[in-house]
Scaffold this motif. Sequence first.
Motif, short mmCIF file in Angstrom:
data_model
loop_
_atom_site.label_atom_id
_atom_site.label_comp_id
_atom_site.label_asym_id
_atom_site.label_seq_id
_atom_site.Cartn_x
_atom_site.Cartn_y
_atom_site.Cartn_z
N TYR A 63 -7.11 0.85 5.85
CA TYR A 63 -6.90 0.85 7.30
C TYR A 63 -5.48 0.38 7.64
O TYR A 63 -4.77 1.02 8.43
N TYR A 64 -5.05 -0.73 7.04
CA TYR A 64 -3.71 -1.25 7.32
C TYR A 64 -2.63 -0.27 6.87
O TYR A 64 -1.59 -0.14 7.52
N SER A 65 -2.88 0.42 5.76
CA SER A 65 -1.93 1.42 5.28
C SER A 65 -1.80 2.57 6.27
O SER A 65 -0.69 3.05 6.54
N PHE A 116 2.85 3.87 12.57
CA PHE A 116 4.01 3.24 13.22
C PHE A 116 5.32 3.64 12.53
O PHE A 116 6.36 3.72 13.19
N SER A 117 5.27 3.90 11.22
CA SER A 117 6.47 4.32 10.51
C SER A 117 6.95 5.68 11.00
O SER A 117 8.16 5.90 11.18
N VAL A 118 6.01 6.60 11.21
CA VAL A 118 6.38 7.92 11.74
C VAL A 118 6.99 7.78 13.12
O VAL A 118 8.02 8.40 13.44
N ALA A 119 6.39 6.93 13.96
CA ALA A 119 6.93 6.71 15.31
C ALA A 119 8.34 6.12 15.24
O ALA A 119 9.23 6.50 16.01
N ALA A 120 8.56 5.19 14.30
CA ALA A 120 9.87 4.56 14.16
C ALA A 120 10.93 5.59 13.74
O ALA A 120 12.06 5.58 14.26
N VAL A 121 10.57 6.46 12.81
CA VAL A 121 11.52 7.47 12.35
C VAL A 121 11.90 8.41 13.49
O VAL A 121 13.08 8.74 13.70
N CYS A 174 8.95 -1.40 15.07
CA CYS A 174 9.39 -1.98 13.79
C CYS A 174 8.66 -3.28 13.49
O CYS A 174 8.32 -3.57 12.34
N LEU A 175 8.40 -4.07 14.53
CA LEU A 175 7.66 -5.33 14.34
C LEU A 175 6.24 -5.05 13.84
O LEU A 175 5.71 -5.80 13.02
N MET A 176 5.62 -3.97 14.34
CA MET A 176 4.28 -3.61 13.89
C MET A 176 4.29 -3.18 12.42
O MET A 176 3.35 -3.46 11.68
N ILE A 177 5.35 -2.51 12.00
CA ILE A 177 5.47 -2.12 10.59
C ILE A 177 5.53 -3.37 9.71
O ILE A 177 4.86 -3.46 8.68
N VAL A 178 6.33 -4.35 10.14
CA VAL A 178 6.43 -5.61 9.40
C VAL A 178 5.07 -6.32 9.37
O VAL A 178 4.64 -6.85 8.34
N LYS A 179 4.37 -6.30 10.51
CA LYS A 179 3.07 -6.96 10.61
C LYS A 179 2.07 -6.36 9.62
O LYS A 179 1.41 -7.08 8.87
N THR A 186 2.70 -4.51 6.99
CA THR A 186 3.15 -4.71 5.61
C THR A 186 2.71 -6.08 5.11
O THR A 186 2.25 -6.23 3.97
N GLY A 187 2.83 -7.09 5.98
CA GLY A 187 2.39 -8.44 5.62
C GLY A 187 0.89 -8.49 5.36
O GLY A 187 0.43 -9.15 4.42
N LYS A 188 0.11 -7.80 6.18
CA LYS A 188 -1.33 -7.78 5.98
C LYS A 188 -1.69 -7.08 4.67
O LYS A 188 -2.62 -7.51 3.96
N MET A 189 -0.96 -6.02 4.33
CA MET A 189 -1.23 -5.31 3.08
C MET A 189 -0.92 -6.20 1.88
O MET A 189 -1.67 -6.22 0.90
N ARG A 190 0.18 -6.94 1.95
CA ARG A 190 0.52 -7.84 0.86
C ARG A 190 -0.54 -8.92 0.70
O ARG A 190 -0.93 -9.29 -0.41
N LYS A 191 -1.03 -9.42 1.83
CA LYS A 191 -2.06 -10.47 1.78
C LYS A 191 -3.34 -9.94 1.14
O LYS A 191 -3.98 -10.64 0.35
N HIS A 192 -3.73 -8.70 1.46
CA HIS A 192 -4.96 -8.15 0.92
C HIS A 192 -4.82 -7.76 -0.55
O HIS A 192 -5.83 -7.61 -1.24
N ARG A 193 -3.58 -7.57 -1.02
CA ARG A 193 -3.38 -7.24 -2.43
C ARG A 193 -3.43 -8.47 -3.31
O ARG A 193 -3.54 -8.35 -4.53
N GLN A 194 -3.34 -9.66 -2.72
CA GLN A 194 -3.38 -10.87 -3.50
C GLN A 194 -4.78 -11.07 -4.08
O GLN A 194 -5.79 -10.80 -3.41
N PRO A 195 -4.88 -11.53 -5.32
CA PRO A 195 -6.23 -11.73 -5.92
C PRO A 195 -7.01 -12.79 -5.19
O PRO A 195 -6.45 -13.78 -4.69
#
Length: 201
Positions: A125-127, A133-138, A182-187, A189-198
């Motif tokens: 979902y986060y991806s 948002f990345s498409v919108a930013a581009v 851009c702030l939403m992309i950062v947000k 990305t942070g959630k994805m990194r958090k969910h990838r943590q064991p």
Amino acid sequence: MTKKALKIFTDALEEQKHWLNAMASEGWRLVQVNQCIYMFEACRPGQFLYKIEFAAGQSKQQLEEFKDQLDRFQIKYFTQGLEIGKISLGSKRWRPRPSELLIMEKRNDGSPFPDSTTRGEELQYYSKMRSTFSVAAVLLALAFFLGSPSTLSMITDIFEQGIVDWRIFYKITLLVLLMPVCLMIVKYTGKMRKHRQPVIR
């Protein structure tokens, strides 16, 4: 007594869950949802709790089995469609995978909600949201930097000739829109990194 609300979320999981629980704590129970339009009826404050699950990634059979489980636990649910990845061509509409949320409601009796969403599905979902948002930013960035006349030429005209082209306000609007995207992309990305943590058990 009923109440209607129009609400748009950048995070349909966490933000929407917190908002619905806040409404319930104020004495408003969800009775209907249609995309971003919500209908509530009065209830005792704090009588109900809400949780949201991302259903994409589950087969139709798995989703129906989970809904049957909710029925057995007497947990009310609402299906809310997401328009992520939907492609339209004339009257034809195609969505690569089902993207929907289950908004679950239960009485605040201390018992937990059944859990269906896996960490992988939340990550999916986060991806999807980050990609949107990345498409919108581009697109906004391309319009800002490549749109005619160029941003640099308009700024040069202002400082060298004192000429203000009205299209500079259009460029400013694009920039203002680009910043929160851009702030939403950062947000996300942070959630994805958090969910990838064991998960430490």
